[in-house]
Design a protein around this motif. Structure first.
Motif, mmCIF file in Angstrom:
data_model
loop_
_atom_site.group_PDB
_atom_site.id
_atom_site.type_symbol
_atom_site.label_atom_id
_atom_site.label_comp_id
_atom_site.label_asym_id
_atom_site.label_seq_id
_atom_site.Cartn_x
_atom_site.Cartn_y
_atom_site.Cartn_z
ATOM 1 N N TYR A 1 17.582 -15.269 -22.238
ATOM 2 C CA TYR A 1 18.578 -14.306 -22.708
ATOM 3 C C TYR A 1 18.603 -14.339 -24.222
ATOM 4 O O TYR A 1 18.834 -15.380 -24.837
ATOM 5 C CB TYR A 1 19.977 -14.615 -22.184
ATOM 6 N N THR A 2 18.331 -13.187 -24.827
ATOM 7 C CA THR A 2 18.423 -13.078 -26.280
ATOM 8 C C THR A 2 19.258 -11.860 -26.630
ATOM 9 O O THR A 2 19.210 -10.836 -25.944
ATOM 10 C CB THR A 2 17.031 -12.938 -26.938
ATOM 11 N N MET A 3 20.057 -11.983 -27.663
ATOM 12 C CA MET A 3 20.861 -10.871 -28.142
ATOM 13 C C MET A 3 20.196 -10.266 -29.379
ATOM 14 O O MET A 3 19.165 -10.746 -29.854
ATOM 15 C CB MET A 3 22.268 -11.348 -28.487
ATOM 16 N N GLY A 4 20.786 -9.196 -29.885
ATOM 17 C CA GLY A 4 20.303 -8.611 -31.132
ATOM 18 C C GLY A 4 19.327 -7.474 -30.928
ATOM 19 O O GLY A 4 18.755 -7.280 -29.866
ATOM 20 N N GLY A 5 19.156 -6.688 -31.981
ATOM 21 C CA GLY A 5 18.210 -5.585 -31.949
ATOM 22 C C GLY A 5 18.834 -4.227 -31.707
ATOM 23 O O GLY A 5 18.170 -3.201 -31.806
ATOM 24 N N ARG A 6 20.126 -4.208 -31.409
ATOM 25 C CA ARG A 6 20.858 -2.957 -31.236
ATOM 26 C C ARG A 6 22.273 -3.126 -31.780
ATOM 27 O O ARG A 6 22.703 -4.241 -32.087
ATOM 28 C CB ARG A 6 20.912 -2.544 -29.764
#
Length: 538
Positions: A339-344
């Motif tokens: 699970y990774t967050m970020g990019g939007r």
């Protein structure tokens, strides 16, 4: 390696001709075009069997509600129905449009010109895929359209505005009609592709209507979304289904054609997982750019320890941790979780809290099987600031953080009671090979989730890493920022240099690897936006 594969490899290595009957058995089982191309160079008979031009043409089929894509895919379907062996070459199907709203399909004039024999083939394929009676008539009508545009009078009843997330097709959008056609085409293609290994698709049902909530299902004699119905039937009775027996990987694509790729988009991932979780060969489900729709009730139909899915990848997304707990608990065996967050950008500035204690408890269900763990969400773990480690207040800070989210107790997706009593720590994960986490999460994971008031014992990281661990990536570590972190990293580095540590590679010590963050201003920081893997407009 199975006996047939061993035999052919030994023959090729020794320069011994491979018997033709073995070639015929072995060739269809090779899925990689690159491996097939290399093998085709070994001898003339294998090259003829490989038929690389046909394999490349059939390997991936894209079904997009646009005239050119629909007609190209339909033509290929008819080729497969006339020559079923072509279906053996299909390994991936990509379906790129999500239903905008729940409504019934309106049958229109059949516009394709087919011979009587081809019509019979198409009708037989629809029946074999499980669409009988009035369902057969509706699906056949969808397949017979050679345009995605429905008559304007038929569409007048479907006028609706675009929602806050960009859903809806605008006014009188021909894609409303095209979604049905694309779903029907994808469904029948799946049913005639016995070696299908990968599905790339948008959510095949409508979230906003609550169409499949509260256990409700469509009437048997009505076709709403054919692809959705085909998948549900197969997953409910996989032992009685001839297709989808070899499906291993599913990528759920958010339909963000109205968002300019700037925002996370909602998708009912739990319900999507329930379309595939009982299939015999299923391994992984993955997605990107996903957010929880807080305005939509979502109930999970996943049963604990019932799913054959063993690898879960949710990247560049913004989801609260109860979703992960539900997915993880549903797995019979979990081998990989990312699970990774970020990019939007998050619409409205909301951020998804990640509660490390509950997450660790959930993955403790899979201490003996988890091989890969990648969590890049420490930017939303506000309780892991450096001072709470130096002052010994980690457990207290986590208690405070969890108390800030009482609404989770009333959520449709919540922490199951069976998880709340589980304890465990990093050292107990006997199969773990690759670990990528933030420094705060790493140290807390090593400390472990414990019973209330149980005293903490002093330790150093090298002492508590699993013996199976081969790769360690540490995000967010800066020397001098936290004394306790420095103590752990110094001991870890000393053990690594001395060779006493089993880990073969460590990153994030000499050069800081930043934790991912949501994009605050997507218009000014477009370079930070995650680019979609699949373009829905292609």
């Amino acid at each position: 390696m199975d006996p047939d594969r061993r035999e052919i490899v030994l023959h090729l290595q020794c320069g011994i001709p491979v018997p033709f009957e073995i070639q015929v058995m072995f060739i269809p089982r090779i899925s990689s075009p690159r491996n097939m191309a290399a093998l085709s160079q070994s001898c003339g008979s294998i090259r003829r069997l490989c038929d690389m031009a046909t394999r490349e043409r059939c390997y991936q089929i894209r079904v997009n509600p646009k005239d050119s894509s629909i007609n190209k895919a339909f033509d290929l379907l008819m080729e497969i129905l006339r020559n079923p062996s072509l279906g053996n070459h299909v390994r991936e199907i990509v379906q790129t449009r999500q239903p905008s709203m729940e409504h019934h399909y309106i049958q229109t004039a059949k516009l394709r010109e087919l011979s009587a024999d081809d019509k019979d083939l198409l009708s037989a394929a629809v029946l074999k895929a499980g669409f009988a009676g009035s369902q057969e008539s509706a699906v056949l009508n969808m397949l017979m359209q050679n345009t995605t545009e429905a008559p304007s009078k038929a569409l007048d009843r479907f006028k609706f505005p675009i929602s806050a997330y960009g859903y809806g097709g605008g006014w009188n959008d021909g894609n409303i009609h095209g979604i049905f056609i694309a779903q029907a085409l994808a469904a029948i293609l799946i049913s005639v592709s016995p070696n299908l290994e990968s599905l790339v698709m948008t959510q095949p049902f409508d979230t906003f209507s609550g169409f499949y909530k509260d256990g409700e299902r469509p009437q048997e004699d009505v076709v709403h979304f054919p692809l959705d119905q085909l998948l549900r039937r197969a997953n409910a009775n996989p032992e009685k289904t001839a297709y989808l027996q070899n499906l291993r990987n599913v990528y759920m694509m958010v339909d963000d054609r109205h968002s300019d790729d700037h925002y996370y988009m909602p998708l009912d991932l739990l319900e999507c997982a329930s379309l595939f979780d009982h299939l015999p060969s299923i391994e992984s489900i993955s997605t990107d750019a996903l957010i929880d729709d807080e305005n939509q009730e979502i109930r999970s139909t996943l049963e604990p320890r019932s799913s054959n899915i063993s690898r879960i990848r949710i990247c560049h997304s913004a989801l609260p941790s109860p979703y992960f707990v539900t997915l993880i608990e549903s797995c019979k065996t979990l081998r990989e979780f990312q699970y990774t967050m970020g990019g939007r950008c998050v619409l409205g500035g909301w951020s998804a809290p990640f509660l490390a204690r509950d997450f660790i408890r959930s993955i403790c269900l899979h201490k003996d099987t988890l091989e890969v763990l990648d969590i890049d969400a420490e930017h939303n773990m506000n309780y892991f600031h450096h001072s709470c480690f130096d002052e010994g207040r980690v457990d207290e800070e986590i208690d405070k953080e969890e108390s800030r989210f009482p609404d989770y107790e009333d959520d449709e997706v919540q922490i199951p009671p069976s998880i709340s009593s589980i304890n465990g720590s990093l050292k107990e994960f006997r199969a773990l090979k690759r670990l990528s986490v933030g420094i705060g999460f790493l140290v807390y994971f090593a400390m472990g989730v414990r019973e209330n008031n149980e005293p903490r014992q002093p330790f150093l990281l090298p002492e508590v890493l699993p013996e199976s661990l081969e790769y360690l990536c540490i995000r967010g570590y800066e020397k001098g920022k936290c004394k306790q972190w420095d103590t752990h990293i110094d001991a870890l580095l000393a053990s690594f240099v001395s060779g006493s540590l089993g880990v073969k590679e460590i990153t994030g010590i000499e050069e800081m690897i930043p934790n991912s963050e949501d994009v605050d201003n997507p218009d000014d920081d477009e370079h930070l936006l995650w680019p979609p893997i699949y373009n829905v407009n292609e």
